[in-house]
Enzyme design. Structure first.
Site, PDB file in Angstrom:
ATOM      1  N   ILE A   1       0.871  -1.537  -0.003  1.00 61.85           N
ATOM      2  CA  ILE A   1      -0.131  -0.185  -0.366  1.00 61.85           C
ATOM      3  C   ILE A   1       0.793   1.349   0.188  1.00 61.85           C
ATOM      4  O   ILE A   1       2.389   1.291   0.628  1.00 61.85           O
ATOM      5  CB  ILE A   1      -0.381   0.522   1.462  1.00 61.85           C
ATOM      6  CG1 ILE A   1      -1.349  -0.832   1.468  1.00 61.85           C
ATOM      7  CG2 ILE A   1      -1.648   1.054   1.664  1.00 61.85           C
ATOM      8  CD1 ILE A   1      -2.132  -1.317   2.501  1.00 61.85           C
ATOM      9  N   CYS A   2       0.288   2.439  -1.196  1.00 64.55           N
ATOM     10  CA  CYS A   2       1.265   3.405  -0.263  1.00 64.55           C
ATOM     11  C   CYS A   2      -0.172   4.773  -0.982  1.00 64.55           C
ATOM     12  O   CYS A   2      -1.584   4.135  -0.456  1.00 64.55           O
ATOM     13  CB  CYS A   2       1.730   3.523  -2.078  1.00 64.55           C
ATOM     14  SG  CYS A   2       1.666   3.650  -3.052  1.00 64.55           S
ATOM     15  N   ARG A   3      -0.051   6.286  -0.754  1.00 63.91           N
ATOM     16  CA  ARG A   3      -0.702   7.278  -1.367  1.00 63.91           C
ATOM     17  C   ARG A   3      -1.730   6.283  -2.480  1.00 63.91           C
ATOM     18  O   ARG A   3      -3.320   6.886  -2.675  1.00 63.91           O
ATOM     19  CB  ARG A   3      -0.101   8.607  -1.435  1.00 63.91           C
ATOM     20  CG  ARG A   3      -1.425   9.009  -1.298  1.00 63.91           C
ATOM     21  CD  ARG A   3      -0.671  10.462  -1.492  1.00 63.91           C
ATOM     22  NE  ARG A   3      -0.196  10.936  -2.970  1.00 63.91           N
ATOM     23  CZ  ARG A   3      -0.897  11.202  -4.037  1.00 63.91           C
ATOM     24  NH1 ARG A   3      -2.469  11.414  -4.315  1.00 63.91           N
ATOM     25  NH2 ARG A   3      -0.023  11.062  -5.813  1.00 63.91           N
TER      26      ARG A   3
ATOM     27  N   GLY B   1      -0.716   3.803  -5.468  1.00 68.68           N
ATOM     28  CA  GLY B   1       0.138   2.544  -5.787  1.00 68.68           C
ATOM     29  C   GLY B   1       0.769   2.712  -6.728  1.00 68.68           C
ATOM     30  O   GLY B   1       1.199   1.885  -6.919  1.00 68.68           O
TER      31      GLY B   1
ATOM     32  N   MET C   1      -4.147   4.534  -0.718  1.00 68.83           N
ATOM     33  CA  MET C   1      -4.905   4.647   0.603  1.00 68.83           C
ATOM     34  C   MET C   1      -6.462   6.221  -0.038  1.00 68.83           C
ATOM     35  O   MET C   1      -6.807   6.588   0.653  1.00 68.83           O
ATOM     36  CB  MET C   1      -3.720   5.965   1.760  1.00 68.83           C
ATOM     37  CG  MET C   1      -3.240   4.755   2.165  1.00 68.83           C
ATOM     38  SD  MET C   1      -4.329   3.553   3.141  1.00 68.83           S
ATOM     39  CE  MET C   1      -5.085   4.496   4.109  1.00 68.83           C
TER      40      MET C   1
END
Length: 102
Positions: free
Chosen positions: A66-68, A70, A94
């Site tokens: 997961i990141c902000r 993708g 996210m």
């Protein structure tokens, strides 16, 4: 987009968590980003620390990165996959997460 790394939607991850599935998550955002909230239970390993911290990850488990948005998690997933880990990338990151945050 990320070679042979499969993606999973944020809604699918939320459904898995709501069904009490054991979901292993790795958040590769920066500390400042994670301080604003992360998915409960996610392991925080910033992308730039991932090469040195792979020993913290078990090869027998599937991980969702997961990141902000993708993009960074896609890079992280590709790196882990090349090193023998079973991984999925959470598309939309996210920005698409509708579940609770800690």
């Amino acid at each position: 987009m990320f070679g042979s790394v499969e993606t999973v939607s944020a809604d699918d991850v939320l459904t898995r968590k709501q069904q009490a599935e054991k979901v292993h998550l790795i958040d590769v955002r920066t500390k400042d980003e994670v301080d604003s909230g992360k998915i409960p239970g996610a392991l925080h390993i910033p992308l730039h620390e991932l090469p040195e911290r792979m020993s913290e990850i078990e090869k027998g488990k599937e991980y969702i990165l997961i990141c902000r948005s993708g993009n960074r998690s896609g890079k992280a997933a590709k790196l882990l996959k090349q090193n023998g880990f079973k991984v999925l990338n959470m598309s939309g990151g996210m920005m698409k997460w509708k579940g609770e945050r800690e």
